[in-house]
Each structure stands twice: as C-alpha cells, then as structure tokens.
Design a protein around this motif. Structure first.
Motif, PDB file in Angstrom:
ATOM      1  N   LYS A  97       0.938  -1.244  -0.009  1.00  0.00           N
ATOM      2  CA  LYS A  97       0.096   0.111  -0.055  1.00  0.00           C
ATOM      3  C   LYS A  97       0.859   1.308   0.121  1.00  0.00           C
ATOM      4  N   ILE A  98       1.886   1.176   0.799  1.00  0.00           N
ATOM      5  CA  ILE A  98       2.694   2.336   0.892  1.00  0.00           C
ATOM      6  C   ILE A  98       3.402   2.692  -0.535  1.00  0.00           C
ATOM      7  N   ARG A  99       3.802   1.812  -0.892  1.00  0.00           N
ATOM      8  CA  ARG A  99       4.594   1.872  -2.067  1.00  0.00           C
ATOM      9  C   ARG A  99       3.654   2.415  -3.446  1.00  0.00           C
ATOM     10  N   HIS A 100       2.522   1.691  -3.489  1.00  0.00           N
ATOM     11  CA  HIS A 100       1.598   1.820  -4.724  1.00  0.00           C
ATOM     12  C   HIS A 100       1.371   3.343  -4.271  1.00  0.00           C
ATOM     13  N   THR A 101       1.051   3.701  -3.127  1.00  0.00           N
ATOM     14  CA  THR A 101       0.520   5.293  -2.789  1.00  0.00           C
ATOM     15  C   THR A 101       1.560   6.251  -3.070  1.00  0.00           C
ATOM     16  N   ALA A 102       2.618   5.649  -2.782  1.00  0.00           N
ATOM     17  CA  ALA A 102       4.057   6.548  -2.953  1.00  0.00           C
ATOM     18  C   ALA A 102       4.192   6.679  -4.523  1.00  0.00           C
ATOM     19  N   SER A 103       3.946   5.673  -5.315  1.00  0.00           N
ATOM     20  CA  SER A 103       4.374   5.936  -6.516  1.00  0.00           C
ATOM     21  C   SER A 103       3.374   6.753  -7.248  1.00  0.00           C
ATOM     22  N   HIS A 104       2.102   6.752  -7.159  1.00  0.00           N
ATOM     23  CA  HIS A 104       1.291   7.554  -7.660  1.00  0.00           C
ATOM     24  C   HIS A 104       1.345   9.211  -7.075  1.00  0.00           C
ATOM     25  N   PHE A 140       9.723   1.051  -5.613  1.00  0.00           N
ATOM     26  CA  PHE A 140       8.887   1.230  -6.512  1.00  0.00           C
ATOM     27  C   PHE A 140       9.579   1.983  -7.904  1.00  0.00           C
ATOM     28  N   TYR A 141       9.036   1.905  -9.157  1.00  0.00           N
ATOM     29  CA  TYR A 141       9.558   2.745 -10.040  1.00  0.00           C
ATOM     30  C   TYR A 141       8.172   3.469 -10.788  1.00  0.00           C
ATOM     31  N   TYR A 142       8.212   4.343 -11.802  1.00  0.00           N
ATOM     32  CA  TYR A 142       7.322   4.917 -12.474  1.00  0.00           C
ATOM     33  C   TYR A 142       8.127   5.289 -13.791  1.00  0.00           C
ATOM     34  N   ASP A 143       7.539   5.035 -15.033  1.00  0.00           N
ATOM     35  CA  ASP A 143       7.881   5.307 -16.425  1.00  0.00           C
ATOM     36  C   ASP A 143       7.265   6.472 -16.793  1.00  0.00           C
ATOM     37  N   PHE A 144       7.672   7.545 -17.450  1.00  0.00           N
ATOM     38  CA  PHE A 144       7.401   8.890 -17.768  1.00  0.00           C
ATOM     39  C   PHE A 144       7.853   8.937 -19.424  1.00  0.00           C
ATOM     40  N   ASP A 145       6.829   9.497 -20.175  1.00  0.00           N
ATOM     41  CA  ASP A 145       7.187   9.947 -21.494  1.00  0.00           C
ATOM     42  C   ASP A 145       7.464  11.439 -21.177  1.00  0.00           C
ATOM     43  N   ILE A 146       8.778  11.692 -21.469  1.00  0.00           N
ATOM     44  CA  ILE A 146       9.114  13.242 -21.395  1.00  0.00           C
ATOM     45  C   ILE A 146      10.255  13.508 -22.348  1.00  0.00           C
ATOM     46  N   ASP A 147      10.351  14.485 -22.892  1.00  0.00           N
ATOM     47  CA  ASP A 147      11.125  14.805 -23.842  1.00  0.00           C
ATOM     48  C   ASP A 147      12.745  14.862 -23.414  1.00  0.00           C
ATOM     49  N   TYR A 186      -7.977   5.216  -9.352  1.00  0.00           N
ATOM     50  CA  TYR A 186      -7.661   5.810  -7.856  1.00  0.00           C
ATOM     51  C   TYR A 186      -7.310   7.107  -8.214  1.00  0.00           C
ATOM     52  N   HIS A 187      -8.049   8.062  -6.888  1.00  0.00           N
ATOM     53  CA  HIS A 187      -7.917   9.643  -7.168  1.00  0.00           C
ATOM     54  C   HIS A 187      -7.109   9.917  -6.098  1.00  0.00           C
ATOM     55  N   LEU A 188      -6.105  10.677  -6.209  1.00  0.00           N
ATOM     56  CA  LEU A 188      -5.660  11.470  -5.126  1.00  0.00           C
ATOM     57  C   LEU A 188      -6.469  12.673  -5.098  1.00  0.00           C
ATOM     58  N   GLY A 189      -7.227  12.967  -4.101  1.00  0.00           N
ATOM     59  CA  GLY A 189      -8.056  14.133  -3.781  1.00  0.00           C
ATOM     60  C   GLY A 189      -8.850  14.299  -5.242  1.00  0.00           C
ATOM     61  N   LEU A 247      -5.077   4.766 -13.565  1.00  0.00           N
ATOM     62  CA  LEU A 247      -5.782   3.342 -13.865  1.00  0.00           C
ATOM     63  C   LEU A 247      -4.973   2.439 -12.695  1.00  0.00           C
ATOM     64  N   CYS A 248      -5.374   1.891 -11.739  1.00  0.00           N
ATOM     65  CA  CYS A 248      -4.712   1.026 -10.842  1.00  0.00           C
ATOM     66  C   CYS A 248      -5.469   0.010 -10.200  1.00  0.00           C
ATOM     67  N   ALA A 249      -5.004  -1.117  -9.869  1.00  0.00           N
ATOM     68  CA  ALA A 249      -5.825  -1.998  -9.256  1.00  0.00           C
ATOM     69  C   ALA A 249      -5.684  -2.293  -7.665  1.00  0.00           C
ATOM     70  N   GLY A 250      -4.428  -1.297  -7.385  1.00  0.00           N
ATOM     71  CA  GLY A 250      -4.275  -1.045  -5.740  1.00  0.00           C
ATOM     72  C   GLY A 250      -3.435  -2.134  -5.348  1.00  0.00           C
ATOM     73  N   PRO A 251      -3.342  -2.416  -4.001  1.00  0.00           N
ATOM     74  CA  PRO A 251      -3.991  -1.581  -3.052  1.00  0.00           C
ATOM     75  C   PRO A 251      -3.339  -0.333  -2.663  1.00  0.00           C
ATOM     76  N   HIS A 252      -3.830   0.408  -1.862  1.00  0.00           N
ATOM     77  CA  HIS A 252      -3.530   1.682  -1.537  1.00  0.00           C
ATOM     78  C   HIS A 252      -3.722   1.933  -0.097  1.00  0.00           C
ATOM     79  N   LEU A 253      -2.976   3.076   0.433  1.00  0.00           N
ATOM     80  CA  LEU A 253      -3.338   3.680   1.746  1.00  0.00           C
ATOM     81  C   LEU A 253      -4.761   4.532   1.629  1.00  0.00           C
ATOM     82  N   GLU A 254      -5.365   4.776   2.598  1.00  0.00           N
ATOM     83  CA  GLU A 254      -6.497   5.675   2.408  1.00  0.00           C
ATOM     84  C   GLU A 254      -6.326   7.138   2.400  1.00  0.00           C
ATOM     85  N   ASN A 255      -5.136   7.887   2.877  1.00  0.00           N
ATOM     86  CA  ASN A 255      -4.945   8.966   2.714  1.00  0.00           C
ATOM     87  C   ASN A 255      -3.291   9.295   2.453  1.00  0.00           C
TER      88      ASN A 255
END
Ligand SMILES: [Zn+2]
Ligand SMILES: [Zn+2]
Length: 595
Positions: A16-23, A48-55, A116-119, A125-133
C-alpha cells in the motif's frame, strides 16, 4: 539493534505504501512537468518505479524538486479514493486528459476497471492496494533513488521513457537501514571487488558470461578445488575426468536434448547431412551422462557399490546475453560434481554422508547462516516418474538426514524435479540476501533411461539409485558469493597472497626477499612490496588489496631477525621472530582459522 527489512511481497502494508508513494510521485511529476505522460508504476521488492514519457531526462535537481512536491502533496492529506467504472467510461476519461499510454494499458486489463484518485485533481488506472490518505505516508521514509532510460513495454522499437526509481518504507529507520545495506552491497559487489583484487576479468573479444581467471583468482579456485578433493578422498570418492563435448545422442538418451535444447550451445556437425540427422556434437550442459558411461563400462556388482565418481566438470549453458552478470550468471562454469551410484538400501546412509560432507565444507568456508529446502513432490500431481514407495523412501532419507544432523530446514512440496526429490542449501548473507548454494538430488530417472544395473547377492539384476551432488554448486558462483560474504577479506588459507613484506627502505629489500623465499619454499604465499614507495603508501596498498598479514621490516627488524606483524583480523601483533611467524601462520592455515 538490528532492523529486519520486510520484502514488499511479504507485507500488505508495504504494498500500500509503495503503490501510494508511486502515484504521489507521478502526480508531483505532472505538476512540475505538465507535458510528462505517465505510463506504468509498479512496486518492486525494495521500492517502486514509474515510467514517464517526457522529452528530456530527469536530472538530480529534478529529483529533488519532485521529492519536495511529493512532500507538499502528502501534507495536503489527500484522500485516496477508489472508483469503479465501465470500460467505455474509463476510455472517455482517458481521452479527455489525452494520455495515450493509459489507453493501451486499459486494453490489457481485466474487469473490474478501477481508478484511484488523489483528492479531486489527479487519478490513474490502478488495481491497488493503496493507503486511505496521502498523510499516512511518512515523507522521511521515502527517497527517490535514480533515473534510467526504459522502453515502453520493454520493447526497444517503442518509445523511450524515463524511469524514476524510488523507495518507501514504514519508518525512517527502515529507510536508513535499507540505504545502509544498499551502500554496503555496492562495496561488496563481487564484480567491483573482483576487479580491484585482481581475481578475474571479462574481455569483449572472448565474450560475455565467460570469466577469465587471473593468477590470483586461479589460486583461490585451485585452493577450493584441492580442499574439496581432499575431503572427498577421505570419504571414498573416486576422481574421473571427462571431455567438454559429446554426441547429441548421449543427451537424447539422458533427455537433456529434448528438455534443455534451448539452453545448450548449438550442435557442431561435420556436414549438413549430419546436422539434419542431429548426429553432431554439443558442448556438455551437464556431467551426469559422462559419469554414467563410466559406470556402464563394466558389469557392476553390489560389492562395487556405492560407487562415488567425482569431477570438477566444466559445463556450458547458452544463457541469453542480457541475463549474464558477474560470476553468478555465466555461460561456462565448473561444477564440483559427483554422482553416487548406490543400492536402494544404501540410499539413507549415503545421503546422510553427502549432507555431512557439505556441512563440513560450509563450516570451513565460514558459511554459517543457511537452511535446507527439502524439495518434495506435490502429492496431487501425476507428473512424477518412479514408484510411489521409491519416492517415499527418498523423501524419508532426505528428511532423516537433516533431522539427524540437526539442521534448520523447511519442506517445499511441488518443488521436486520430475525424477526425484532434492535438498537445496539456501544461504543468507551478511546483507540478508538469499543465495542458493549446494544441491543434493536423488534420481531414479537416469538409471532407467541408461538401463543401469548391478548384480545383487542373489545373482539377479537390479537398478541402482543415483545421487547427484554439488556442495559448491559452481566454482564461479561460489567465489562470487564468497567475495561478497567476506567483503573481499578471504580467510588466511584462501587468500591469494597471505603475507606481504614491506621494507621500510631499500636497505631491507634483500632480507625481505630472503624471508619471502623461505616462506614460499614452505608453501606460504608471501611476497615483497618492491615499489620503493613510502611505508604509509605500502601499508595502504596492502590494505586495499586486503592482504591478511603485513610484515613491516626496518633496520631494527633486520638486526633482530624479526618481522613487525600487522594482521587485518587481529591488529598489531608487534615484532615476532621469523620462525615464530612461520609457525603461527602455518597453524592458522592448517586449521583454516583467521589469523
Ligand atoms: Zn496504485
Ligand atoms: Zn548430475
């Protein structure tokens, strides 16, 4: 106090921590770089990691800014809200924010589709799991580690992305411990130390995954070989030597050609015809079929058994070049192989003595922290060959052996090979990483395939059982593991150079050379620092080379025929007579203890 670090796969909270932190990280990136598009961001065992398309690639400064932005998001205490939507709705939402990667991801996921929405302002798009806040994240337990290029879907013909690696823990203490271990692992890395200590090299013209052993590394290899060979002679093993290639036919009988062809180097054939008929030669992936031929070369009687054939046999595997790394994934390696041909009645006793041998080997190598994995058959499955009662006997023999020897063990049902159960030694190193070392395997299959027999006391013919065993696994792998476990500090008996003499000035060179020769003549690996450097530098060099014993020799020492001894393990020992040093070193080498 020692902190144990949970692995992500073992802790729901860490997932949960890592999913949430990555978002949170992805949201921070898009805040700072509105043109960046998010792709995928899974957890890993340590973060965790996250891939971004950036120039343009992210810089160190970018990482700092992103982390700062993450702290802001965390402090805003945004709720993490799950929303289930239809595929059409998900598509409409994605099109609205123009994120083409998300559309591709959408195509590859199954119902239910969850966002999953942050605020109110960011979602993925994600299947979780996440923290609640987001406030449940501790910013002091999160670090952004590095940036690397990555391809979309790992495919080099697709878009180049920028990957940010991060890590997140429950507490700042865990993060600190993780970072300490990572740093220590880097220092101990056998590829780095192997080069610094001059043990082995890789050369491009030779090819990847094919280590070249330099003189110092070869000394370590030979010492390990000699050590095990001596132990084996004491236990009634007989040495054999077999070639590196053999007919394809041999591996058809053994079944390797049918099952492991992909992992074998391609066949060498004299003609196209020979190739078409699969009648050429291959580099051996295993030693077993060769030893079996030696068994088969004579009519064996129960009086000949157990027959224990041993060889340091070099085998070859055609590993993908992308999977090769240091000494742990190579294309050619030497197995401390042995095959024991035993009667069914001898299985218990022989298995026990094999395990006993392995334990004494590990003890001499100072490998203490390991447990035994008993890989047994899955009682539900029918993929196994061999009679039910034979399996029961073999599994019983393995279990009794580890119990008799009082070993820590666990059973792994379903992990057996189809032809027999096995025992693996799982070693945990100083950094709590797990490695597989030696294996012992019971085999009913190859005796069957090669039609092996022995004459019983009643004059009938019966099949022997085979035990395959390799305490080291492979020399390459073992040395890689030892370098990391010892952090390069080999025990005296295994050190390529055991003693280095440091003459304070050229006036002491001759004395040093004499002493070194005297030691060498009696089998101690001594050398003289002839660099002419100042003493401080010579000491530093010997320390970097992790030479176990240094002897500083000045005018005083020559006068008194002494050596001023400094041990890496025991510190300053002061001036000792040459004979005294020799006696102490020999004793420690004999006993395989630290000096
Ligand atoms: Zn997620
Ligand atoms: Zn074998």
């Amino acid at each position: 106090m020692a902190i144990t670090l949970p692995r992500t796969s073992e802790s729901e909270q860490l997932k949960k921590i890592r999913h949430t932190a990555s978002h949170v990280m992805a949201m921070a990136v898009q805040k700072l770089f509105p043109k960046a598009q998010v792709t995928i961001g899974p957890w890993t065992e340590t973060g965790f990691y996250y891939d971004f398309d950036i120039d343009q690639p992210f810089t160190e400064a970018d990482l700092k800014a992103i982390k700062k932005e993450m702290v802001k998001i965390i402090n805003r205490k945004l709720p993490v809200l799950r929303e289930e939507v239809s595929r059409a709705e998900a598509q409409a939402r994605i099109e609205a924010i123009r994120e083409p990667y998300k559309l591709e991801i959408l195509d590859s996921i199954h119902e239910p589709i969850t966002l999953y929405h942050l605020g109110q302002e960011w979602w993925d798009l994600c299947a979780g799991p996440h923290l609640e806040n987001t406030a449940e994240l501790n910013p002091k337990a999160i670090a952004l580690e590095s940036v690397a290029g990555a391809y979309w879907r790992g495919d080099s013909s697709k878009a180049q992305l920028q990957r940010i690696y991060g890590t997140a823990w429950e507490t700042p203490e865990q993060l600190a411990e993780y970072q300490r271990r990572k740093e220590e692992a880097l220092k101990r890395d056998h590829r780095k130390l192997g080069k610094e200590l001059g043990l082995f090299i890789f050369a491009d013209p030779v090819g990847p995954g094919l280590p070249l052993w330099t003189p110092k590394g070869t000394i370590v290899r030979s010492l390990l070989e000699d050590f095990l060979k001596q132990e084996q002679i004491k236990r009634g093993y007989l040495p054999v030597a077999t070639p590196h290639i053999g007919r394809v036919e041999l591996f058809k009988i053994s079944g390797h050609w049918q099952k492991y062809k992909e992992d074998m180097f391609p066949m060498m054939a004299e003609s196209a015809e020979e190739a078409a008929q699969e009648q050429g030669f291959v580099l051996k992936p295993m030693n077993c079929p060769f030893h079996i031929q030696i068994y088969k070369s004579e009519l064996r009687s129960y009086r000949d058994l157990p027959l224990r054939l041993a060889e340091f046999g070099t085998v070859y595997r055609y590993e993908q070049s992308g999977e090769l790394g240091g000494l742990t994934r190579v294309r050619g390696f030497t197995v401390d192989d042995s095959h024991l041909f035993v009667t069914p009645e001898q299985l218990d006793q022989e298995f026990l003595s094999v395990v006993d041998l392995i334990l004494s080997v590990f003890q001499s190598l100072e490998l203490k922290n390991f447990k035994a994995r008993l890989s047994f058959r899955d009682p539900e499955s029918d993929k196994y060959i061999g009679a039910e009662d034979a399996w029961e006997k073999a599994e019983g023999a393995i279990r009794r052996a580890v119990q008799t020897l009082g070993m820590e063990y666990f059973e792994a049902p379903g992990e057996a090979a189809f032809y027999g159960p096995k025992l693996d030694f799982i070693f945990r190193d100083a950094l709590e990483r797990e490695w597989q070392l030696g294996t012992v395997q019971v085999d009913y299959n190859l005796p069957e395939r090669f039609d092996l027999e022995y004459i019983t006391p009643e004059g009938t013919r019966q099949r022997p059982v085979m035990i395959h065993r390799a305490p080291f696994g492979s020399l390459e792998r073992l040395i890689g593991i030892l370098i990391e476990e010892y952090a390069g500090d080999f025990p005296l008996w295994l050190a390529p150079v055991q003693l280095r003499l440091l003459p304070v000035s050229d006036a002491q060179l001759d004395f040093c050379r004499q002493v070194a020769q005297q030691f060498q003549a009696q089998g101690i690996r001594a050398e003289v620092d002839t660099s002419g450097d100042r003493l401080g530098k010579m000491i530093r060099n010997a320390e970097t080379q992790k030479i176990p014993v240094m002897a500083v020799v000045g005018a005083q020492e020559v006068e008194a025929q002494t050596l001023n001894i400094r041990s890496r393990f025991a510190g300053e020992l002061g001036a000792l007579g040459v004979e005294d040093v020799f006696g102490k070193l020999s004793q420690a080498i004999q006993a395989r203890t630290r000096f």
